[in-house]
Design an enzyme around this catalytic site. Structure first.
Site, mmCIF file in Angstrom:
data_model
loop_
_atom_site.group_PDB
_atom_site.id
_atom_site.type_symbol
_atom_site.label_atom_id
_atom_site.label_comp_id
_atom_site.label_asym_id
_atom_site.label_seq_id
_atom_site.Cartn_x
_atom_site.Cartn_y
_atom_site.Cartn_z
ATOM 1 N N LYS A 1 0.791 -1.373 -0.094
ATOM 2 C CA LYS A 1 -0.028 -0.167 -0.015
ATOM 3 C C LYS A 1 0.704 1.294 -0.006
ATOM 4 O O LYS A 1 0.511 2.136 -0.565
ATOM 5 C CB LYS A 1 -1.060 -0.012 1.259
ATOM 6 C CG LYS A 1 -2.207 -1.047 0.991
ATOM 7 C CD LYS A 1 -3.153 -0.939 1.937
ATOM 8 C CE LYS A 1 -4.376 -1.629 1.923
ATOM 9 N NZ LYS A 1 -5.214 -1.790 2.901
ATOM 10 N N LYS B 1 -4.348 -10.192 -8.892
ATOM 11 C CA LYS B 1 -5.568 -10.609 -8.115
ATOM 12 C C LYS B 1 -6.722 -9.614 -8.575
ATOM 13 O O LYS B 1 -6.482 -8.553 -8.746
ATOM 14 C CB LYS B 1 -5.235 -10.210 -6.670
ATOM 15 C CG LYS B 1 -6.378 -10.830 -5.663
ATOM 16 C CD LYS B 1 -5.688 -10.138 -4.105
ATOM 17 C CE LYS B 1 -7.225 -9.527 -3.537
ATOM 18 N NZ LYS B 1 -7.013 -8.986 -2.355
ATOM 19 N N LYS C 1 -10.797 -4.020 -7.644
ATOM 20 C CA LYS C 1 -11.513 -2.869 -8.155
ATOM 21 C C LYS C 1 -10.673 -1.806 -8.711
ATOM 22 O O LYS C 1 -10.589 -1.137 -9.829
ATOM 23 C CB LYS C 1 -12.686 -2.399 -7.400
ATOM 24 C CG LYS C 1 -13.476 -1.372 -7.691
ATOM 25 C CD LYS C 1 -14.554 -0.978 -6.853
ATOM 26 C CE LYS C 1 -15.557 0.039 -7.198
ATOM 27 N NZ LYS C 1 -16.647 0.063 -6.277
HETATM 28 N N1 TRP Z 1 -8.084 -5.909 6.621
HETATM 29 C C1 TRP Z 1 -9.026 -6.528 5.667
HETATM 30 C C2 TRP Z 1 -9.001 -6.316 4.178
HETATM 31 O O1 TRP Z 1 -8.329 -5.442 3.675
HETATM 32 C C3 TRP Z 1 -10.350 -5.837 6.293
HETATM 33 C C4 TRP Z 1 -10.515 -6.233 7.668
HETATM 34 C C5 TRP Z 1 -10.517 -5.145 8.696
HETATM 35 C C6 TRP Z 1 -10.938 -7.346 8.258
HETATM 36 N N2 TRP Z 1 -10.949 -5.882 9.923
HETATM 37 C C7 TRP Z 1 -10.965 -7.088 9.795
HETATM 38 C C8 TRP Z 1 -10.681 -8.491 7.715
HETATM 39 C C9 TRP Z 1 -11.045 -8.016 10.613
HETATM 40 C C10 TRP Z 1 -11.029 -9.618 8.879
HETATM 41 C C11 TRP Z 1 -11.217 -9.411 10.187
HETATM 42 O O2 TRP Z 1 -9.603 -6.876 3.393
#
Ligand code: TRP
Length: 328
Positions: A111, A191, A194
């Site tokens: 990121k 992957k 969007k």
């Molecule tokens: N980080 C995950 C993603 O980018 C999103 C996410 C935030 C998440 N909190 C979470 C996934 C808790 C599972 C559990 O897709």
């Protein structure tokens, strides 16, 4: 009964990769476990976004999740910022998270590279509120895509070091991957996402738009003309057949493709039919929700209330363990 938690960023309408990689499991698990699902808007602010679009994106995502079959009678669905306890626990977890552990996160590196002008500390801290999301509900199973496995590893370490330092409060959580936790996009390389524009939005799964999109999907690149035989095992279209088509269809593709009996257009046409069938219920439920404006917001509000009751109990316990002023 074990508790399941998962979160998804409010990127707007869902695509096939979200569904196959994660949401499919959300739907499956709600019959067996206590499931809590969350649209994570606090996480989303670490990336550039349009303020005016945020609430529409959240609502759009919730709508799609419900249309895919997450049932508010069985599972809790809510928006993260409606339960501010998430941020309080995240701060506390920061004190038991290794800086070096965060530095190893590949998503942070990716990121940061993709938004070099906005490498904020929130992007670095990101897995900590993620651990808080999960552990606030003492969840043990977390249905996610393959890219989140490292974050869950970290959440486990955070729980362990919290329990070690302040006393046992949290269970150990683990990722629950779908059968196909990583889905490639139309380019057949990256992957599906969007932001890369290589995705198939669920809303495009109607005969004509889908055929048009699949027309762009990269196939076996060695199969240049209709007369060349192809290799399904290196073709991304075939990996979608494996998800959405019957064994008979798959045999038909393998036979036809390897002998040049069918062309890629035929193969994609069959896939389009199968996908349109697969998402018939989704389209129906989506239309139903769209016909009742306000329904999604009501479901989210009711979900937040239930989630918050659980979250407050956990935090009361946590403050006590830490000896914070507020817990006296
Ligand atoms: N980080 C995950 C993603 O980018 C999103 C996410 C935030 C998440 N909190 C979470 C996934 C808790 C599972 C559990 O897709």
């Amino acid at each position: 009964m074990k508790t399941v938690f998962s979160g998804i960023q409010p990127s707007g309408a869902l695509h096939v990769g979200n569904y196959v990689g994660a949401i499919h499991n959300w739907v499956q698990m709600q019959d067996q476990y206590r499931c809590i699902y969350c649209v994570v808007d606090y996480h989303a602010i670490t990336q550039d976004y349009e303020v005016k679009q945020m609430s529409a994106r959240v609502r759009e995502m919730a709508l799609d999740i419900l249309a895919l079959g997450v049932d508010p009678e069985k599972a809790i669905l809510f928006v993260q910022s409606a339960v501010p306890e998430h941020t309080e626990l995240a701060w506390i977890f920061g004190a038991v998270t290794g800086h070096g552990d965060l530095e190893r996160m590949t998503q942070f590196k990716d990121k940061s590279a993709s938004q070099p002008d906005n490498v904020n500390a929130g992007l670095f801290f990101y897995p900590v509120p993620q651990a808080a999301d999960i552990l606030l509900y003492k969840a043990e199973l977390v249905p996610v895509g393959a890219d989140q496995v490292q974050h869950l590893e970290l959440a486990r370490r955070v729980a362990r070091s919290f329990n070690h330092r302040w006393g046992k409060v949290f269970p150990e959580c683990e990722a629950k991957l779908t059968a196909t936790p990583k889905v490639l996009g139309l380019d057949g390389k990256a992957k599906m996402s969007k932001s890369l524009g290589n995705h198939i939005p669920l809303t495009s799964i109607e005969d004509r738009p889908l055929r048009k999109l699949l027309g762009r999907m990269v196939t076996d690149e060695k199969r240049v003309t209709r007369e060349d035989p192809g290799d399904p095992d290196v073709c991304n279209v075939f990996s979608f057949h494996k998800i959405f088509s019957t064994a008979d269809d798959q045999a038909w593709v393998r036979q036809g493709c390897t002998t040049a009996g069918i062309g890629c257009v035929d193969c994609k046409g069959r896939l389009a039919e199968r996908m349109v069938d697969h998402f018939a219920g989704y389209r129906e439920r989506r239309a139903e929700l769209l016909a009742h404006p306000g329904r999604v917001d009501e479901i989210l509000a009711a979900g937040a209330e239930k989630a918050r009751a659980i979250a407050q109990r956990t935090l009361a316990e946590v403050r006590q363990k830490l000896g914070l002023w507020r817990s006296r």
